[in-house]
Design a protein around this motif. Structure first.
Motif, PDB file in Angstrom:
ATOM      1  N   HIS A   1      -3.226  28.107  99.497  1.00 55.01           N
ATOM      2  CA  HIS A   1      -1.563  28.736  99.325  1.00 55.01           C
ATOM      3  C   HIS A   1      -1.832  29.725  98.517  1.00 55.01           C
ATOM      4  O   HIS A   1      -2.633  29.662  97.615  1.00 55.01           O
ATOM      5  CB  HIS A   1      -0.630  27.780  99.025  1.00 55.01           C
ATOM      6  CG  HIS A   1      -0.913  26.870  97.906  1.00 55.01           C
ATOM      7  ND1 HIS A   1      -1.529  25.902  97.831  1.00 55.01           N
ATOM      8  CD2 HIS A   1      -0.251  26.978  96.722  1.00 55.01           C
ATOM      9  CE1 HIS A   1      -1.798  25.331  96.520  1.00 55.01           C
ATOM     10  NE2 HIS A   1      -0.771  26.053  95.880  1.00 55.01           N
TER      11      HIS A   1
ATOM     12  N   CYS B   1       4.317  25.757 103.569  1.00 57.72           N
ATOM     13  CA  CYS B   1       5.110  25.867 102.317  1.00 57.72           C
ATOM     14  C   CYS B   1       6.527  25.615 102.615  1.00 57.72           C
ATOM     15  O   CYS B   1       7.356  25.356 101.937  1.00 57.72           O
ATOM     16  CB  CYS B   1       4.633  27.047 101.500  1.00 57.72           C
ATOM     17  SG  CYS B   1       5.303  28.504 102.246  1.00 57.72           S
TER      18      CYS B   1
ATOM     19  N   LEU C   1       3.445  21.048 102.430  1.00 54.00           N
ATOM     20  CA  LEU C   1       2.484  21.654 101.052  1.00 54.00           C
ATOM     21  C   LEU C   1       2.626  20.571 100.061  1.00 54.00           C
ATOM     22  O   LEU C   1       1.672  20.232  99.620  1.00 54.00           O
ATOM     23  CB  LEU C   1       2.658  23.140 100.892  1.00 54.00           C
ATOM     24  CG  LEU C   1       1.919  23.564  99.665  1.00 54.00           C
ATOM     25  CD1 LEU C   1       0.381  23.413 100.202  1.00 54.00           C
ATOM     26  CD2 LEU C   1       2.267  25.071  99.416  1.00 54.00           C
TER      27      LEU C   1
ATOM     28  N   CYS D   1      -1.137  29.238 103.978  1.00 48.91           N
ATOM     29  CA  CYS D   1      -0.847  27.539 104.254  1.00 48.91           C
ATOM     30  C   CYS D   1      -0.686  27.324 105.545  1.00 48.91           C
ATOM     31  O   CYS D   1      -0.249  26.241 105.909  1.00 48.91           O
ATOM     32  CB  CYS D   1       0.407  27.363 103.327  1.00 48.91           C
ATOM     33  SG  CYS D   1       1.720  28.025 103.850  1.00 48.91           S
TER      34      CYS D   1
ATOM     35  N   SER E   1      -5.192  21.145 108.985  1.00 49.92           N
ATOM     36  CA  SER E   1      -5.227  22.126 107.867  1.00 49.92           C
ATOM     37  C   SER E   1      -6.542  22.522 107.711  1.00 49.92           C
ATOM     38  O   SER E   1      -7.186  23.872 107.978  1.00 49.92           O
ATOM     39  CB  SER E   1      -4.607  21.630 106.501  1.00 49.92           C
ATOM     40  OG  SER E   1      -4.922  22.658 105.710  1.00 49.92           O
TER      41      SER E   1
END
Ligand code: FES
Length: 238
Positions: A36, A64, A24, A52, A76
């Motif tokens: 997040h 994270c 992250l 996240c 992602s």
């Protein structure tokens, strides 16, 4: 011996990282947003909200908390991951009492902004409508437990930066909740102050300053002007 470059691949893009950085923090530093909620650049990761969630070499994990490593293939911004994020947000919305149109934090709330960002259109699940209190005992702050999402940023900030331990977590499972650390349980009986870091980190409308709720009109607030994916890249990356 050939040195392996500190680079991983995120949605097809090469991301350079410093050893020790998480996926992250490295992505944000490279200007790539990963949703997040409980993570904050000033604090150790908490890993509780799972917003996240990314896929790393085919397995899901929290960006994270996962260390960036050379050669990782990270996904992602993918339909299946954004669907997971939508469901997580829907669960957060029904678990508490989040009535955005009547909330002073509307427009500056990360929960609301993320729901917009991943195109959450309804709460989907049955609302819990839990019975929770509002603590208005402090002269300058409301503590509205209806909106708390248990990210514990206030706990971490008060403990790690302010050195006060004003907030703590109590209870377990569905009974888990944040408490103010005073014999009376009232925020007004703690030494919580406007200058505290803990007064600035609540991502939702659980810790609110009194008397300034509409100083910035709705429509001109932080996430009214641009999506959270743009705003937080600018304000969180130093
Ligand atoms: Fe990673 Fe909450 S931001 S688990």
């Amino acid at each position: 011996m050939t040195e392996i470059a500190n680079i991983f691949i995120l949605d097809g893009e090469r991301i350079a990282f410093d050893p020790g950085q998480t996926i992250l923090t490295a992505a944000l530093a490279a200007g790539v947003y990963i949703p997040h909620l409980c993570a904050h650049p000033d604090f150790a990761p908490h890993g509780s909200c799972k917003l996240c969630t990314v896929t790393v070499n085919g397995r899901n994990g929290s960006a994270c908390t996962l260390r960036a490593l050379p050669g990782q293939e990270v996904r992602s911004n993918a339909p299946e991951l954004n669907e997971i994020r939508r469901v997580l947000l829907q669960m957060l919305f029904v678990e508490g009492n989040h009535f955005c149109p009547g909330c002073e934090k509307s427009g500056s709330c990360k929960l609301q902004a993320l729901a917009y960002d991943v195109e959450m259109l309804s709460p989907h699940f049955v609302q819990f409508f839990p019975h929770r209190n509002v603590d208005a005992s402090h002269p300058e702050f409301f503590l509205d437990f209806n909106r708390c999402i248990m990210c514990e940023l206030c706990v971490r900030a008060s403990r790690d930066v302010d050195g006060k331990n004003v907030f703590a977590l109590a209870g377990r499972g569905r009974d888990a909740h944040i408490i103010a650390n005073a014999p009376s349980g009232k925020l007004g009986d703690t030494d919580f102050a406007v200058t505290d870091k803990a007064a600035q980190v609540c991502p939702v409308g659980a810790i609110l300053r009194k008397e300034i709720g509409f100083v910035t009109p709705i429509g001109e607030r932080l996430y009214d002007r641009a999506p959270i994916s743009e705003v937080d890249l600018a304000v969180e990356v130093k």
